[in-house]
Each structure stands twice: as C-alpha cells, then as structure tokens.
Write a protein that holds these residues in place. Structure first.
Motif, PDB file in Angstrom:
ATOM      1  N   ALA A 197       0.864  -1.173   0.000  1.00  0.00           N
ATOM      2  CA  ALA A 197       0.000   0.000   0.000  1.00  0.00           C
ATOM      3  C   ALA A 197       0.907   1.231   0.000  1.00  0.00           C
ATOM      4  CB  ALA A 197      -0.888  -0.009   1.238  1.00  0.00           C
ATOM      5  N   ASP A 198       0.922   1.969  -1.115  1.00  0.00           N
ATOM      6  CA  ASP A 198       1.753   3.176  -1.203  1.00  0.00           C
ATOM      7  C   ASP A 198       0.871   4.337  -0.758  1.00  0.00           C
ATOM      8  OD1 ASP A 198       3.377   5.274  -1.769  1.00  0.00           O
ATOM      9  OD2 ASP A 198       3.698   4.774  -3.869  1.00  0.00           O
ATOM     10  N   THR A 199       0.962   4.667   0.517  1.00  0.00           N
ATOM     11  CA  THR A 199      -0.011   5.564   1.142  1.00  0.00           C
ATOM     12  C   THR A 199       0.414   7.022   1.010  1.00  0.00           C
ATOM     13  OG1 THR A 199       1.102   5.453   3.268  1.00  0.00           O
ATOM     14  CG2 THR A 199      -0.536   3.769   2.839  1.00  0.00           C
ATOM     15  N   GLN A 231      -0.392  13.519   4.482  1.00  0.00           N
ATOM     16  CA  GLN A 231       0.448  14.604   5.012  1.00  0.00           C
ATOM     17  C   GLN A 231       0.130  14.838   6.488  1.00  0.00           C
ATOM     18  OE1 GLN A 231      -1.396  17.669   2.424  1.00  0.00           O
ATOM     19  NE2 GLN A 231       0.661  17.884   1.581  1.00  0.00           N
ATOM     20  N   THR A 232       1.005  15.580   7.152  1.00  0.00           N
ATOM     21  CA  THR A 232       0.738  16.007   8.521  1.00  0.00           C
ATOM     22  C   THR A 232      -0.657  16.644   8.577  1.00  0.00           C
ATOM     23  OG1 THR A 232       3.078  16.507   8.724  1.00  0.00           O
ATOM     24  CG2 THR A 232       1.641  17.438  10.414  1.00  0.00           C
ATOM     25  N   GLU A 233      -0.945  17.446   7.572  1.00  0.00           N
ATOM     26  CA  GLU A 233      -2.200  18.206   7.543  1.00  0.00           C
ATOM     27  C   GLU A 233      -3.420  17.322   7.350  1.00  0.00           C
ATOM     28  OE1 GLU A 233       0.546  18.840   5.895  1.00  0.00           O
ATOM     29  OE2 GLU A 233       0.984  20.990   5.784  1.00  0.00           O
ATOM     30  N   GLY A 264      -0.127  21.012  -2.038  1.00  0.00           N
ATOM     31  CA  GLY A 264       1.229  21.421  -2.442  1.00  0.00           C
ATOM     32  C   GLY A 264       2.037  20.316  -3.098  1.00  0.00           C
ATOM     33  N   ASP A 265       1.363  19.323  -3.671  1.00  0.00           N
ATOM     34  CA  ASP A 265       2.071  18.246  -4.383  1.00  0.00           C
ATOM     35  C   ASP A 265       1.655  18.215  -5.851  1.00  0.00           C
ATOM     36  OD1 ASP A 265       3.622  17.092  -2.391  1.00  0.00           O
ATOM     37  OD2 ASP A 265       2.078  15.673  -1.782  1.00  0.00           O
ATOM     38  N   TYR A 266       2.623  17.826  -6.718  1.00  0.00           N
ATOM     39  CA  TYR A 266       2.290  17.547  -8.117  1.00  0.00           C
ATOM     40  C   TYR A 266       1.744  16.125  -8.214  1.00  0.00           C
ATOM     41  CZ  TYR A 266       5.065  21.540  -9.757  1.00  0.00           C
ATOM     42  OH  TYR A 266       5.557  22.790  -9.996  1.00  0.00           O
ATOM     43  N   GLY A 268       5.664  14.521  -6.177  1.00  0.00           N
ATOM     44  CA  GLY A 268       6.599  15.273  -5.332  1.00  0.00           C
ATOM     45  C   GLY A 268       6.075  16.665  -5.044  1.00  0.00           C
ATOM     46  N   ARG A 269       6.815  17.418  -4.245  1.00  0.00           N
ATOM     47  CA  ARG A 269       6.351  18.730  -3.793  1.00  0.00           C
ATOM     48  C   ARG A 269       6.344  19.755  -4.930  1.00  0.00           C
ATOM     49  NH1 ARG A 269       3.848  18.926   1.019  1.00  0.00           N
ATOM     50  NH2 ARG A 269       4.062  21.160   0.719  1.00  0.00           N
ATOM     51  N   ALA A 270       5.333  20.601  -4.900  1.00  0.00           N
ATOM     52  CA  ALA A 270       5.240  21.670  -5.885  1.00  0.00           C
ATOM     53  C   ALA A 270       5.743  22.987  -5.290  1.00  0.00           C
ATOM     54  CB  ALA A 270       3.793  21.823  -6.330  1.00  0.00           C
ATOM     55  N   HIS A 328      11.829  13.238   5.530  1.00  0.00           N
ATOM     56  CA  HIS A 328      11.598  14.275   6.540  1.00  0.00           C
ATOM     57  C   HIS A 328      11.388  15.613   5.850  1.00  0.00           C
ATOM     58  CE1 HIS A 328      12.597  11.253   9.277  1.00  0.00           C
ATOM     59  NE2 HIS A 328      13.907  11.412   9.337  1.00  0.00           N
ATOM     60  N   ARG A 329      10.381  16.318   6.341  1.00  0.00           N
ATOM     61  CA  ARG A 329       9.975  17.535   5.658  1.00  0.00           C
ATOM     62  C   ARG A 329      10.706  18.735   6.258  1.00  0.00           C
ATOM     63  NH1 ARG A 329       3.528  18.511   5.319  1.00  0.00           N
ATOM     64  NH2 ARG A 329       3.570  20.752   4.981  1.00  0.00           N
ATOM     65  N   ILE A 330      11.332  19.542   5.403  1.00  0.00           N
ATOM     66  CA  ILE A 330      12.003  20.751   5.902  1.00  0.00           C
ATOM     67  C   ILE A 330      11.946  21.826   4.813  1.00  0.00           C
ATOM     68  CG2 ILE A 330      14.333  19.862   5.258  1.00  0.00           C
ATOM     69  CD1 ILE A 330      13.899  21.807   8.452  1.00  0.00           C
TER      70      ILE A 330
HETATM   71  O1  PRX Z   1       5.033  15.317  -0.818  1.00  0.00           O
HETATM   72  C1  PRX Z   1       4.185  14.386  -0.179  1.00  0.00           C
HETATM   73  C2  PRX Z   1       5.048  13.380   0.543  1.00  0.00           C
HETATM   74  O2  PRX Z   1       5.163  13.851   1.876  1.00  0.00           O
HETATM   75  C3  PRX Z   1       4.459  15.085   2.029  1.00  0.00           C
HETATM   76  C4  PRX Z   1       3.897  15.183   3.408  1.00  0.00           C
HETATM   77  O3  PRX Z   1       4.922  15.188   4.357  1.00  0.00           O
HETATM   78  P1  PRX Z   1       4.632  15.056   5.896  1.00  0.00           P
HETATM   79  O4  PRX Z   1       3.605  16.047   6.272  1.00  0.00           O
HETATM   80  O5  PRX Z   1       5.934  15.102   6.586  1.00  0.00           O
HETATM   81  O6  PRX Z   1       3.981  13.637   6.054  1.00  0.00           O
HETATM   82  C5  PRX Z   1       4.696  12.503   5.673  1.00  0.00           C
HETATM   83  C6  PRX Z   1       3.970  11.257   6.071  1.00  0.00           C
HETATM   84  C7  PRX Z   1       2.548  11.193   5.752  1.00  0.00           C
HETATM   85  C8  PRX Z   1       3.438  15.051   0.954  1.00  0.00           C
HETATM   86  O7  PRX Z   1       2.970  16.343   0.649  1.00  0.00           O
HETATM   87  N1  PRX Z   1       4.465  12.033   0.558  1.00  0.00           N
HETATM   88  C9  PRX Z   1       3.947  11.395   1.636  1.00  0.00           C
HETATM   89  N2  PRX Z   1       3.590  10.138   1.312  1.00  0.00           N
HETATM   90  C10 PRX Z   1       3.863   9.971   0.005  1.00  0.00           C
HETATM   91  C11 PRX Z   1       4.414  11.184  -0.485  1.00  0.00           C
HETATM   92  N3  PRX Z   1       4.775  11.330  -1.761  1.00  0.00           N
HETATM   93  C12 PRX Z   1       4.583  10.282  -2.591  1.00  0.00           C
HETATM   94  N4  PRX Z   1       4.082   9.096  -2.195  1.00  0.00           N
HETATM   95  C13 PRX Z   1       3.712   8.889  -0.917  1.00  0.00           C
HETATM   96  N5  PRX Z   1       3.238   7.705  -0.544  1.00  0.00           N
END
Ligand code: PRX
Length: 663
Positions: free
Chosen positions: A415-417, A420-422, A506-508, A521-523, A532-534
């Motif tokens: 499962a490729d889930t 986001q935090t949001e 905010g993703d493509y 990925g992120r837009a 890790h998001r930064i």
């Molecule tokens: O860009 C997407 C990527 O992680 C972002 C969210 O990051 P965060 O809030 O730290 O949460 C991560 C864990 C849920 C998204 O906007 N992302 C997360 N899961 C995937 C992903 N990109 C591609 N495939 C995924 N399964």
C-alpha cells in the motif's frame, strides 16, 4: 502531458489485481470488494455515511450534526459530540482485550517491554495523575521531546485523557527548532529524558532542553523520565517522573469528556516560510479518521502485529503507531533504533521475533537496506508478513521491486499511502481492508472513502488524464487539519487560496484513465530529506543568522538513498572569504540549530544570487545551475549575468576546495 516512465510498467501493472486476488485466503477470494460502493456512498450520501462510520468509535454523548460548514474553510466535524481519543485507544478495550498486547517496545540492544491493554491503562493513568500534580489542565500545551520509548505514547495518551494539548517534537531536532516550537505553542511543561542510543552512541536530549528552556518564558516545569542512571536536575524547574509517582497507588484519572472539536495536538511541520506551522488536530475528526484509515488500509485483525518503523515525532508515528492501531485494539510495535545497527537485518530480526504481520516503512529505508544486499533478508523467516506499506515520498520502481520481491515474497500487496501532517491520516492508497487490492507500480492508488481528490491545472480546471497538475481535495474530510496554531490567516492562505475553497496540499500529481493517482513530489519549496519535511526558507534563515553570511539560497537535489538532499549557495559578508573550514563551520551551525537529519549534498560560496526585479531569489535558477537541469524562463531576472556569475563562482569554489584537499 506527463508520461509514465516505461520502466514503471511491468508484468505487474497488468496482472497484479488478479495476481493478488489469487493469493487471498480461499474464503475471501470471491468476496465482493466493498470499496467502490463505500466510496460512492461517502460522496453521494455523505451525511448518513459519516453517521454510520462514526459508530466505530465510542462517544460520551452523540453529535446532532455531522459537519459544520458555516464558516469555510474552518470546517468542524461532529461539533456537539463528546469524545476522547484516549478513551477509544485505551479504556474501551478493557472489557474484551484486557490481556491482549497493546504495545511492544524494543531498543538497539534487544531489551524490550511488552504492555497489555491493562498495563497501558495503568501507565496512562499513572502519567495523567502526575500531570495533574504538576497543575496541567484542559487546554494547556505540553511539549514532548522523547525518543521512541514507551513513555512517549503513554504521555501523549495521558495528556489527551485530561484534555491537554500535546506537541511532540522529533528528538532529532536541535535547540533552536525546539525553542521556536515551545515559544509558538507557549508550552507550560516540557517532557523529556536524559538520552537515547543511536548506533551504540549516546545522544543527549536533556541538554538540548536545558538550552532551549533558558529562552522559553512560558515553561514552568520540565518533567524528566529517568533512564538507568542519575540525571542532573535544576531544582527550581525539573521534576523527576519517578519521584512524582513513587509512592502513588495508581488511581483512575477520569477521562475528560472533550468535545469533538477540542484540540488534541499541535504538530509542527515545515512550509514555505522560515517559521514552522503548528498543525492542529482535534479529538473527534482526527480520532475517527485514524481509526477508520488504519482499518481500511492495514486491515488489522485480532492476531495481527503491526510494525510501523516511523518515529512518533512525525505524523506517521502519531497516526499509525499510536492512535490508529490502539483505537482499533491492535498490537503495535515500536523500535528505538536504526534499521542497520548493529546489523542491516535489525528490522527482520524484529519481524521474526514478534511475528509481525503488517509492516509499514519509507522508501528511504528500503533504499538504505537495498544497498546492503538481499543476504541480510534471506536469513530470516518473514513468512508471517501479509501486507506491506510505504509512506513519506514517492517510491522509485527499483526500490518498489526490491521491497516486493525480498520482503513481500513477490506476493504481498504494497500500500503506497499518500498523505500529510495536515491530512491527519492516509488519503490515497490501496485499501485491502475494503477488499481493494488494486495496485499499479508507482501509483498510490485510489482515494479513500470520503476523499474527493482530483488533479487541477494552473487555472484550477481539472487536468486531462495523465496531465501533470496539482492534487486537490475538493471537500472536507474528518482528519483534516483544524487550523494553524495561532495563525488563522496562514491556514487560509496556505491551503485554501491557490484554488478557492479547495484544499491545496502542495504536491504535483497525475491521474490516469482508471482514476489512479500518482504523486510526483512537492510543488513548493519544501524538501523531503529521507522523507523528513524541511522548508528551504527554514534552512536559509539559520544560515543568514550566522555572522559570516549575507545571503543564501537553499535548494533540493536528487539523492540515490535519501530521495533528496539540500544544497546551499551562500554569499558571504565582506571581511569573510570562502574556505573549506568556513564551509564546515556553516554545516555544523545548521546541524546544531536544526538537527542532523538536515543532510547536505553541498554548500557553495558565490558572489551573487539570481534575483527577480523585486528582489526575490530565484531558487529555480540556482537549482538549474547546480544540478545541471534547465534553468527555465529567465525573463524576470533582474540581471542576466548573475547566472554566469553563479556558474563561475561554483566552478572556482569547487576547484579551490579540491586544491585545499590535495594540500
Ligand atoms: O510530498 C508528499 C510526501 O510527503 C508530504 C507530506 O509530508 P509530511 O507532512 O511530513 O507527512 C509525511 C507522512 C505522511 C506530501 O505532501 N508524501 C507522503 N507520502 C507519500 C508522499 N509522496 C509520494 N508518495 C507517498 N506515498
């Protein structure tokens, strides 16, 4: 038009659905997948759908209204219902799962602790009572800075129990990041411990808190959990958890009958400005969403052992180590350590030892383990596994295949889930719990019930099939963030302004003709380093706070293991000149301000940065020059020569460094 890379298609693209059906247990093979019908109902009959779904959790008093949309985009779910997530995660299991294992914890050395639901109940009560002794009340904010030790979920649940708001900060963050978060939340209490062990090395945690709380006027106490040895305490401020609970006979701490809309936690995450956003989640909507999505995606049954390798400091651990599995009465495993220490089969050891059945990890972890080779997997019996998951970043085909073949025995669904935090919980994925095993490599899958997802083009019109655009969610769902702590405008501007009243993650993404979503990925200017998001601005702000730095631009470049790493272009103040030593100093400076998870692929000294006429740094151009990618449209550049200057200084600096290294 976005075209899928040929290598992303394989035998499995065509045959996986059938292939996986064949591998289902016999009695489930002809089971009619309820996914489609549930998805339809969730959108067409949403009121009755959510009323029915909400029965999965226990309410102190029922809600009369499902959704209050009177003040968009501030949506409120089940507004007058009373519910507490701690009750649903702990108390309600005492009747039928009293002696079932709730939590398994193990560390690098192989020491473990196993807590039944009754043990968890006792520990949560003990902790809640200690919190009350410290004067913590409903609505107070408490910052938790703990490694993956049992007291981390216990303290979260205890705070939820009394209606206080937790804010867990990943224990890899350094002083400045912790200080900023405490001050933003105006936390009254900080919970920490002396240290954690990482690759056999001691990482000090209390010291980071000591440095941080000298700059945080709101903090009244630091609650310290003792691990093995004595700890230095500041008598006016620090309280030892063990002292506070030593003589106490644990008595039941009444669960606060919180409203569905009462805050549960704030979790800070990076955005496009230098200031992290405090993402706010509430008891009812978040609770229901994590309960349901755990069930829909991971399909947890009574005998399952669920191992999510994430850290609880990030949302993945909040939702799918703690709240989702526990509300479902499942057994959840948490491991305090890294996957490749003492050996690269540490996780497979755990899978074998505890008979893990459902395993959830990140593409970066898969790529890391892939490098060590298959031998490390082969020596283990992984036959208990029945379902795999991936999260945090797009999984590249090579890593997907390795994971599928070596961990999934070329049989198990992955499962490729995407979430986001949001979003609070999973939004797009296969949903084996709903009979939906439909998988295509590189596709995340179909939206979960209640998730009205689409791909929009720049103008806010639905994109063509396979046309790259922005993923959007067109209606509220229970797990959605309730706001940005203390900053309602930022909530509206970040998430609901690009497309009017539609949630913008905010993703493509692209969507194919079958309605499958592929997240690309992120837009925006947010990096994903090892998942890790930064934010690039966050790193730039640290850089320019150093006395030697006048200006800087931080970008992300691809990395074979971490997915992405940071690269900085730095303009020095007069009086400073480029050197290898200064480069190292600046990298250390960032590490000590933010944390060592911010990994750099390079730091260059340049004389000038490309800017627009209004003075905005054009990171896209910096990225093009550094990574060799096309720089794109440069008509808004203030000074065309800045590109050549940038190229020249990067070349010169690289030469200089290699010269210095030779010497
Ligand atoms: O860009 C997407 C990527 O992680 C972002 C969210 O990051 P965060 O809030 O730290 O949460 C991560 C864990 C849920 C998204 O906007 N992302 C997360 N899961 C995937 C992903 N990109 C591609 N495939 C995924 N399964």
């Amino acid at each position: 038009m976005y075209k899928l890379n040929k290598s992303q298609f394989s035998f499995y693209t065509l045959y996986t659905p059938l292939f996986f059906m064949e591998n289902l247990p016999f009695n489930e093979r002809y089971y009619q997948p309820p996914y489609k019908e549930m998805y339809r109902r969730s959108l067409e009959e949403s009121e009755s759908f959510w009323r029915e779904m909400a029965q999965g959790i226990d309410w102190f008093s029922p809600f009369s209204k499902v959704l209050d949309s009177s003040n968009p985009p501030f949506f409120r779910w089940f507004p007058d219902g009373k519910v507490n997530i701690c009750y649903n995660a702990v108390d309600r299991h005492l009747e039928f799962r009293r002696n079932k294992v709730a939590l398994i914890w193990e560390n690098e050395k192989g020491e473990n602790k196993i807590l039944t639901y009754y043990d968890l109940y006792t520990e949560v009560n003990r902790f809640a009572s200690a919190l009350q002794d410290l004067g913590i009340k409903k609505g107070d904010r408490v910052l938790i800075y703990l490694p993956l030790m049992p007291e981390l979920p216990i303290s979260m649940l205890a705070l939820a129990r009394i209606g206080a708001i937790h804010s867990v900060v990943f224990s890899g963050f350094s002083t400045q990041a912790v200080t900023d978060r405490i001050n933003d939340a105006k936390a009254k209490l900080v919970i920490t411990t002396s240290h954690t062990m990482r690759r056999g090395k001691r990482i000090e945690l209390k010291r980071t808190i000591d440095d941080a709380v000298s700059q945080t006027p709101s903090v009244e106490n630091v609650l310290v959990i003792k691990r093995d040895e004595e700890i230095d305490l500041n008598e006016d401020r620090d309280v030892l958890y063990q002292d506070l609970t030593k003589k106490k006979i644990v008595k039941k701490v009444e669960v606060e009958e919180t409203l569905s809309t009462d805050p549960l936690f704030i979790l800070y995450t990076s955005g496009t400005t230098g200031k992290p956003k405090g993402i706010l989640h509430l008891h009812g909507g978040y609770g229901l969403w994590t309960y349901l999505t755990t069930n829909w995606v991971f399909d947890l049954k009574e005998n399952d052992v669920f191992f999510n390798t994430a850290d609880i400091g990030w949302i993945t651990g909040h939702s799918y180590i703690v709240y989702g599995p526990l509300q479902n009465g499942a057994t959840t495993l948490m491991y305090e350590g890294v996957p490749d220490y003492p050996n690269p089969d540490r996780w497979w050891d755990l899978v074998e030892k505890y008979g893990v059945t459902v395993f959830y990890t990140s593409p970066t972890a898969v790529r890391t383990l892939m490098r060590y080779g298959e031998e490390w997997v082969k020596n283990h019996d992984l036959s208990t596994l029945r379902l795999l998951g991936s999260v945090g970043e797009p999984i590249n085909p090579e890593a997907w295949r390795w994971y599928f073949k070596n961990i999934g025995r070329s049989t198990l669904p992955i499962a490729d889930t995407w979430w986001q935090t949001e979003t609070g919980g999973i939004m797009i994925s296969a949903t084996p719990g709903l009979g939906n095993y439909m998988l295509k490599p590189s596709a995340n899958g179909l939206p979960l019930p209640g998730v009205d997802a689409d791909v929009f083009d720049e103008n806010g019109d639905p994109a063509q099939s396979r046309e790259k655009g922005y993923i959007v969610i067109k209606r509220p769902w229970p797990g959605m963030l309730a706001g940005v702590w203390g900053d309602p405008d930022r909530y509206v501007n970040t998430y609901f302004s690009k497309f009017h009243n539609v949630y913008y993650p905010g993703d493509y993404a692209v969507k194919d003709e079958d309605g499958f979503f592929y997240i690309l990925g992120r837009a925006d200017e947010v990096l994903k380093i090892a998942g890790h998001r930064i934010g690039t601005r966050e790193i730039e702000d640290v850089l320019i706070s150093h006395p030697a730095v006048a200006e800087s631009a931080v970008i992300g470049v691809p990395d074979p293991v971490r997915g992405e790493v940071a690269v900085a272009a730095v303009v020095l103040k007069s009086g400073y000149s480029p050197s290898e030593e200064l480069r190292k100093t600046l990298l250390d400076y960032i590490r000590s301000a933010l944390g060592s998870f911010v990994v750099f692929g390079g730091l260059y000294f340049v004389t000038k940065l490309p800017k627009t006429r209004s003075g905005k740094i054009m990171r896209r151009v910096v990225k093009g020059v550094i990574s060799g990618a096309p720089v794109g449209d440069t008509t808004t550049l203030e000074d065309e020569t800045s590109i050549d200057e940038l190229k020249k200084s990067i070349e010169e600096f690289s030469k200089e460094i290699s010269q210095q290294k030779k010497e």
